[in-house]
Design a protein around this motif. Structure first.
Motif, PDB file in Angstrom:
ATOM      1  N   VAL A 239     -34.168   9.814 -36.245  1.00  0.00           N
ATOM      2  CA  VAL A 239     -33.913  11.319 -35.928  1.00  0.00           C
ATOM      3  C   VAL A 239     -34.549  11.610 -34.633  1.00  0.00           C
ATOM      4  N   GLU A 240     -35.516  10.924 -34.070  1.00  0.00           N
ATOM      5  CA  GLU A 240     -35.880  11.313 -32.710  1.00  0.00           C
ATOM      6  C   GLU A 240     -34.782  10.505 -31.744  1.00  0.00           C
ATOM      7  N   ARG A 243     -31.911  12.864 -31.427  1.00  0.00           N
ATOM      8  CA  ARG A 243     -32.191  14.162 -30.855  1.00  0.00           C
ATOM      9  C   ARG A 243     -32.325  14.016 -29.391  1.00  0.00           C
ATOM     10  N   HIS A 244     -32.812  12.710 -29.049  1.00  0.00           N
ATOM     11  CA  HIS A 244     -32.920  12.363 -27.595  1.00  0.00           C
ATOM     12  C   HIS A 244     -31.482  12.412 -26.994  1.00  0.00           C
ATOM     13  N   PHE A 247     -29.562  15.555 -26.844  1.00  0.00           N
ATOM     14  CA  PHE A 247     -30.096  16.474 -25.756  1.00  0.00           C
ATOM     15  C   PHE A 247     -29.686  16.096 -24.086  1.00  0.00           C
ATOM     16  N   ALA A 272     -25.174  23.139 -32.052  1.00  0.00           N
ATOM     17  CA  ALA A 272     -26.111  22.376 -31.174  1.00  0.00           C
ATOM     18  C   ALA A 272     -26.043  22.391 -29.847  1.00  0.00           C
ATOM     19  N   LEU A 512     -27.956  13.775 -38.506  1.00  0.00           N
ATOM     20  CA  LEU A 512     -27.622  15.093 -37.232  1.00  0.00           C
ATOM     21  C   LEU A 512     -28.430  16.416 -37.898  1.00  0.00           C
ATOM     22  N   ALA A 515     -32.119  15.777 -37.244  1.00  0.00           N
ATOM     23  CA  ALA A 515     -32.447  15.945 -35.944  1.00  0.00           C
ATOM     24  C   ALA A 515     -32.270  17.334 -35.095  1.00  0.00           C
ATOM     25  N   LEU A 516     -31.735  18.269 -35.672  1.00  0.00           N
ATOM     26  CA  LEU A 516     -31.553  19.535 -35.149  1.00  0.00           C
ATOM     27  C   LEU A 516     -32.584  20.538 -35.811  1.00  0.00           C
ATOM     28  N   GLU A 517     -33.438  20.102 -36.672  1.00  0.00           N
ATOM     29  CA  GLU A 517     -34.233  21.098 -37.288  1.00  0.00           C
ATOM     30  C   GLU A 517     -35.259  21.700 -36.276  1.00  0.00           C
ATOM     31  N   ILE A 519     -34.522  23.534 -34.013  1.00  0.00           N
ATOM     32  CA  ILE A 519     -33.448  23.972 -32.692  1.00  0.00           C
ATOM     33  C   ILE A 519     -32.319  25.005 -33.195  1.00  0.00           C
TER      34      ILE A 519
END
Length: 612
Positions: A239-240, A243-244, A247, A272, A512, A515-517, A519
């Protein structure tokens, strides 16, 4: 973005053929409306049309560099997203720069590392470099195939261009389609075989491939391929990492000297991207502009289905309010939608995805009025498992491309003289050949191995087709559209994520979403996947049926030499209901399938295609 073209002949002097080069360049004006340039020598002819995005003065092309008495010439279409990383590395090696364009960085990288430089590039690109000392031309295309590059080798002359239409301006090349190409069109269309084009003697540089042209001939090799590796990260680490990576990809792709906006459907992927950019803009005191697409009176006729469960409008508005964007809705007229089927064919140089193409063409035409660069959410579905065929057991286990399962029905549209075309065999062979390419991982479960096959199929076929659509429809309007999810680093990592993590909580794109929770609002994160919007208005159906009836009634219509007129008339008379299966993907059903036939007729007519 830009348009590149040229031709090479190491056996004779071609320096007096600049009129041919000019004609080829003229076809690429929409890809590069701001500037043009040529490089002419005895054996090399390069042409360039430029859309200025970064460094107006320092990015002019063809770019020529002479270092230590060695000459290098570049024509390039694309953007490098790790420009500054490469520039710093080159500065450490003692290189200096005249401007700040990625064009100069790309060429200097080749001068420093040769062909190995391509492996360092993070971006979307297609380019040709003439290396005078080595007496060779190196052509390459980005790993995902975001930017196109076609070529033909005829009469000892290697001819290349960003679009097929430019190749047709060279006297050696004609729009010829043999029976294999015709079979490909009906077996796979609007997709095409990797490295092919449907046309005889016209090939395409594959995603992740480079081609070397020299006095000794032509060689090809892959500089990037997917690798199967054991996944060692935990769910939390995955997840991390995602997200990285997301971004990082989005932020790298906001570099521009011209206005930039973002497409926003209200789906997970575009939301996103818009949220990340809007936050960055807000910190800089700017407001992001977002765009969504809709059709006249569509709210009256929308029908929920497995493929399209919800309409976009309310979600796009909710998301725009959430991020504080200047949101604009582009409402499409159905008459224009049908009329633009022709422009969409010219953009692709082939029949495409019918009004899925023409609507994007009109959408980009509107966006271009105020912007030069846009960001879009393509590719997340292929990478993270967004389509029904990643979760529907029948589709998962289909022994054919899951987005194109109804080949028998396609064959019924052809007339008796073409019934011997090996359409089903070609589609099955293309599928089987791709399955053989899939990287294998020892000890992988049967389920994970099959899902790996599905993801590979989607990356090599479905995603490339959608990227082709995005590039051609946007560049036909001189609009550069960037696709952050197509970052090869995201693809490499995601390819090896086990199915239970990628489809977390049993949801399409579950990882995905997680990972976007924080945001995105939960309404967006947990909205069921809904694809690119299409019209449900019966007005559109009536217009396409009227147009197809006119084609069927005209004895000079070239499509009549291919189709079973009685069968197609039945499809038109039933307003598409006599053809019940999707032609391709999730959206090409009913009137969209009729529109595809209209596009085939336009293509045969406009390009004066010779079927041999």
């Amino acid at each position: 973005m830009c348009g590149i073209t040229g031709f090479i002949n190491f056996k004779k002097n071609i320096s007096n053929e600049d009129n041919i080069l000019n004609g080829m360049m003229d076809t690429l004006k929409s890809r590069g409306p701001n500037e043009e340039g040529m490089y002419i020598s005895n054996n090399i002819m390069f042409g360039h049309r430029r859309l200025i995005v970064v460094d107006p003065d320092g990015g002019k092309q063809p770019m020529i560099k002479i270092l230590n008495g060695k000459k290098y010439v570049l024509v390039y279409n694309g953007e490098l997203y790790n420009t500054e990383d490469l520039r710093k590395e080159l500065l450490d090696y003692g290189f200096s720069f005249e401007g700040y364009s990625d064009t100069e960085v790309l060429l200097m990288s080749y001068i420093r590392w040769g062909i190995d430089a391509i492996r360092k590039f993070n971006g979307i690109f297609a380019f040709a470099i003439y290396d005078e000392k080595e007496k060779r031309v190196v052509l390459a295309r980005d790993a995902m195939g975001v930017k196109p590059l076609f070529y033909s080798n005829v009469n000892k002359t290697f001819i290349f261009a960003s679009e097929i239409k430019a190749l047709f301006k060279h006297p050696y090349i004609e729009p010829i389609v043999d029976k294999d190409g015709l079979a490909e069109l009906f077996a796979l269309g609007p997709a095409v075989l990797p490295g092919r084009s449907v046309y005889k003697n016209i090939e395409e540089v594959k995603p992740g491939e480079y081609v070397i042209v020299s006095e000794d001939g032509i060689s090809k090799d892959m500089y990037w391929e997917l690798v199967a590796e054991e996944f060692k990260d935990t769910e939390i680490e995955a997840v991390e990492k995602i997200r990285h990576l997301v971004f990082d990809a989005v932020k790298r792709q906001t570099v521009s000297d011209v206005p930039l906006c973002s497409f926003l459907s209200g789906g997970l992927d575009s939301s996103a991207i818009a949220a990340i950019v809007a936050k960055d803009y807000k910190e800089k005191g700017k407001i992001l502009t977002t765009y969504s697409i809709e059709y006249e009176d569509n709210e009256k006729y929308f029908k929920s289905s497995l493929f399209q469960p919800t309409s976009d409008r309310d979600y796009a508005r909710l998301m725009a309010k959430y991020i504080g964007s200047d949101h604009r809705e582009v409402i499409l007229n159905h008459g224009e939608l049908v009329n633009s089927l022709k422009e969409a064919v010219i953009g692709r140089d082939l029949p495409g995805m019918a009004d899925i193409d023409s609507s994007l063409y009109l959408f980009c035409e509107e966006v271009k009025k105020d912007f030069v660069v846009a960001l879009s959410g393509e590719c997340a579905d292929e990478i993270f498992g967004g389509y029904p065929w990643f979760t529907n057991k029948d589709m998962i286990n289909a022994d054919i491309f899951p987005w194109s399962r109804n080949i028998k029905e396609r064959k019924e549209i052809l007339n008796d003289s073409l019934k011997n075309l090996k359409i089903e065999e070609l589609a099955k062979a293309a599928y089987d050949d791709t399955i053989k390419e899939v990287p294998k991982l020892l000890g992988e479960s049967k389920e994970d191995a099959r899902m790996r096959e599905l993801f590979y199929l989607n990356l090599r076929w479905f995603m490339v087709n959608l990227l082709n659509r995005k590039d051609r429809m946007s560049m036909a309007n001189s609009l550069e559209v960037r696709v952050p999810f197509a970052d090869y680093k995201i693809v490499e990592y995601a390819f090896n994520i086990p199915n239970n993590i990628k489809l977390l909580n049993g949801r399409e794109k579950g990882l995905l979403r997680k990972a976007l929770e924080g945001i995105l609002p939960n309404e967006i994160i947990y909205r069921k996947k809904s694809p690119y919007p299409k019209t449900y208005n019966p007005v559109y159906t009536e217009i396409v049926c009227k147009t197809m009836n006119e084609i069927l009634a005209d004895k000079n219509s070239p499509i009549l030499n291919i189709i079973n007129k009685k069968k197609v008339q039945e499809i038109v008379d039933t307003r598409g209901k006599a053809y019940k299966k999707p032609w391709f993907g999730q959206l090409m059903t009913g009137p969209q399938m009729i529109a595809y036939l209209i596009q085939i007729n336009y293509w045969l007519e406009i390009y004066n295609v010779k079927i041999v």
